[in-house]
Design an enzyme around this catalytic site. Structure first.
Site, PDB file in Angstrom:
ATOM      1  CD  GLU A 118      -3.065  -1.014   2.177  1.00  0.00           C
ATOM      2  OE1 GLU A 118      -4.040  -1.767   2.083  1.00  0.00           O
ATOM      3  OE2 GLU A 118      -2.914  -0.214   3.121  1.00  0.00           O
ATOM      4  CG  HIS A 233      -8.971   6.503   1.300  1.00  0.00           C
ATOM      5  ND1 HIS A 233      -8.885   6.310  -0.065  1.00  0.00           N
ATOM      6  CD2 HIS A 233      -8.357   5.429   1.863  1.00  0.00           C
ATOM      7  CE1 HIS A 233      -8.255   5.177  -0.309  1.00  0.00           C
ATOM      8  NE2 HIS A 233      -7.921   4.615   0.848  1.00  0.00           N
ATOM      9  NE  ARG A 278      -4.600   5.665   2.954  1.00  0.00           N
ATOM     10  CZ  ARG A 278      -5.220   4.846   3.791  1.00  0.00           C
ATOM     11  NH1 ARG A 278      -5.635   5.279   4.957  1.00  0.00           N
ATOM     12  NH2 ARG A 278      -5.432   3.592   3.451  1.00  0.00           N
ATOM     13  CG  HIS A 337     -10.194   6.664   5.360  1.00  0.00           C
ATOM     14  ND1 HIS A 337     -11.161   5.688   5.231  1.00  0.00           N
ATOM     15  CD2 HIS A 337      -9.003   6.001   5.481  1.00  0.00           C
ATOM     16  CE1 HIS A 337     -10.602   4.496   5.276  1.00  0.00           C
ATOM     17  NE2 HIS A 337      -9.289   4.650   5.435  1.00  0.00           N
ATOM     18  NE  ARG A 372      -5.256   5.458   9.093  1.00  0.00           N
ATOM     19  CZ  ARG A 372      -5.593   4.546   8.189  1.00  0.00           C
ATOM     20  NH1 ARG A 372      -4.996   3.370   8.183  1.00  0.00           N
ATOM     21  NH2 ARG A 372      -6.500   4.815   7.271  1.00  0.00           N
TER      22      ARG A 372
END
Length: 510
Positions: A118, A233, A278, A337, A372
């Protein structure tokens, strides 16, 4: 008025039935636990919606130091390095524990755990289940086990409304149930209520996740931390559902690209491209949208006809919107998110109020910093749920309150807050918008209507965003685009936030 008074009889009360709450409750066994869930257990929990999986350095080419380096890089200077190292070091054992509890993680033909990649991870380290249904499969296993555990009393359709605190120590809890308000006399409570996505018009959390646990703790006098950092997100399915369906980062990890309606790949020149952190991707998508473009995730070349097998849940979401991801680009947009901020806790989950712990997304450990790292959230929930249980096991019971409060408690409705917070504290922020939000939120936070709890949390987020005059991680100020020389975490109590809000509320509107 309170309809019933119950003595918790020494049991710890866990508020929230997601992965963090279940992990704490199961780890406390055989000690008695009362588990409160607003919905039937396992439903309407953000954990069940998680697609990616659990990050853990278990690959042959991976180790804790590499996982830590990626976490610190994503956190943009605000991670608590010691806390992060402890949590990440516990990841391999947490995976083994989840397997023991029944989590059906995906494996290859030789029985080895499959590891996904990811964004912002330097190694394949995402342990997943059911392809893109990790949260659902993990929650299914833990929910079944919780029902089967004699020491856990589960009360469903129960919403915690007020913490009763005496001399900065927990003394009781007021809970709205389908039978009316109930007062529990108790001295040990865990808040594991999830995030704040339900405070936004476009979010990926269940609609009921609007910071109730933060409001509980704030009104009890607990210290909050890093509230301004809300992660958006970048690839939520731009459809009609609420919450929006998530298009997992793993799709980009397998090579899907971001394009606009003209076919232009606008992330191509950005370091990391579609797999940049992100916040970087979310801002790029948002700017493209505000420039008048539509944005799409294109997996046709990278995944193609194999999409339904590789990503069955996402393929189902797309079908519901009339989209075939094997043959068509998927329309996407940023959506609220994950909340990096929350109730300030130490590594054991202890808050500034005696007898009150917090874990999962409602807590702020310092692991995530300003942004995060993908799939560190389920990891934190599982690891810190157990840390909290170990801390509670080392405490002795005190004498809780025996007299119920006389106040009237109304239901909660975040709807009046969503437009205000979305406009002011979204992907991009500025002082004028934030001050206007303070003026709109302050009366609701001071009132006694159904929007009160949601307005309290939103107001504290806005005040924290106003005070951080820089752009860092998920907090982006158009009027302060640079980064401060010194990275500092932020801390805030409700009384302080209300005092500051009062000043803004009486200022003339520019």
């Amino acid at each position: 008025m309170i309809d019933e008074i119950r003595d918790a009889a020494g049991a710890c009360i866990v508020i929230g039935g997601g992965l963090a709450g279940l992990s704490a409750a199961l780890a406390l066994a055989p000690q008695p636990v009362i588990l409160l869930s607003k919905a039937p257990l396992g439903r309407e929990a953000s954990s069940a919606l998680a697609q990616g999986g659990v990050a853990a350095s278990i690959g042959f080419d991976d180790n804790v130091s590499l996982h830590l380096a990626d976490t610190l890089e994503a956190g943009d200077g605000l991670c608590d390095e010691d806390v992060a190292r402890r949590i990440l070091a516990a990841a391999p054992a947490a995976i083994e524990d989840l397997i023991r509890l029944g989590a059906p993680f995906d494996r290859d033909q030789d029985g080895n755990l499959l590891l996904g990649l990811e964004a912002a991870h330097s190694r394949r380290r995402i342990v997943h289940a059911g392809g893109d249904s990790s949260g659902r499969e993990i929650m299914r296993a833990l929910t079944r086990l919780a029902y089967e555990t004699p020491s856990i009393t589960i009360i469903e359709r129960a919403a915690a409304r007020r913490l009763i605190v005496e001399d900065n120590a927990v003394a009781g809890l007021v809970v709205n149930t389908h039978c009316g308000p109930v007062f529990f006399a108790c001295d040990r409570i865990v808040i594991a209520t999830g995030g704040v996505g339900g405070l936004y018009e476009h979010g990926t959390n269940p609609a009921g996740s609007f910071g109730q646990g933060l409001a509980l703790a704030a009104e009890a006098g607990a210290l909050m931390a890093d509230l301004e950092f809300v992660q958006f997100h970048p690839t939520a399915l731009d459809g009609k559902s609420f919450p929006l369906k998530l298009i997992s980062e793993t799709v980009r990890g397998e090579g899907a690209i971001l394009i606009d309606e003209t076919g232009h790949r606008f992330m191509a020149g950005v370091p990391g491209a579609e797999l940049a952190p992100r916040d970087v991707v979310a801002r790029a998508v948002w700017r493209r949208m505000t420039a008048g473009h539509r944005v799409f995730l294109d997996a046709r070349d990278a995944v193609g006809d194999d999409f339904p097998r590789r990503f069955p849940a996402i393929a189902g979401f797309c079908r519901d919107e009339g989209i075939d991801p094997a043959a068509q680009p998927i329309p996407i947009r940023p959506a609220a998110h994950y909340h990096m901020g929350g109730i300030a806790v130490d590594l054991a989950g202890r808050t500034s109020v005696e007898g009150l712990w917090a874990c999962g997304e409602a807590a702020c450990t310092g692991l995530h910093g300003a942004n995060r790292l993908a799939s560190n959230s389920l990891l934190e929930a599982a690891v810190c749920g157990r840390f909290v249980a170990e801390s509670i096991s080392g405490t002795s019971a005190r004498r809780p309150a025996k007299t119920a409060p006389s106040a009237r408690f109304v239901g909660s409705d975040p709807a009046p807050v969503r437009g205000v917070l979305s406009s002011a504290a979204g992907v991009l922020r500025d002082a004028d918008g934030l001050r206007n939000a303070v003026r709109a939120l302050y009366p609701m936070a001071q009132g006694d209507g159904p929007a009160r709890d949601a307005a309290i949390v939103a107001l504290m987020i806005v005040i924290a965003a106003l005070r951080r005059e820089e752009s860092r991680g998920a907090h982006a100020r158009t009027d302060f685009p640079g980064k401060a020389v010194e990275a500092r975490r932020s801390f805030l109590k409700l009384d302080e936030a209300l005092d500051l809000a009062r000043e803004f509320a009486v200022e003339p509107v520019a």
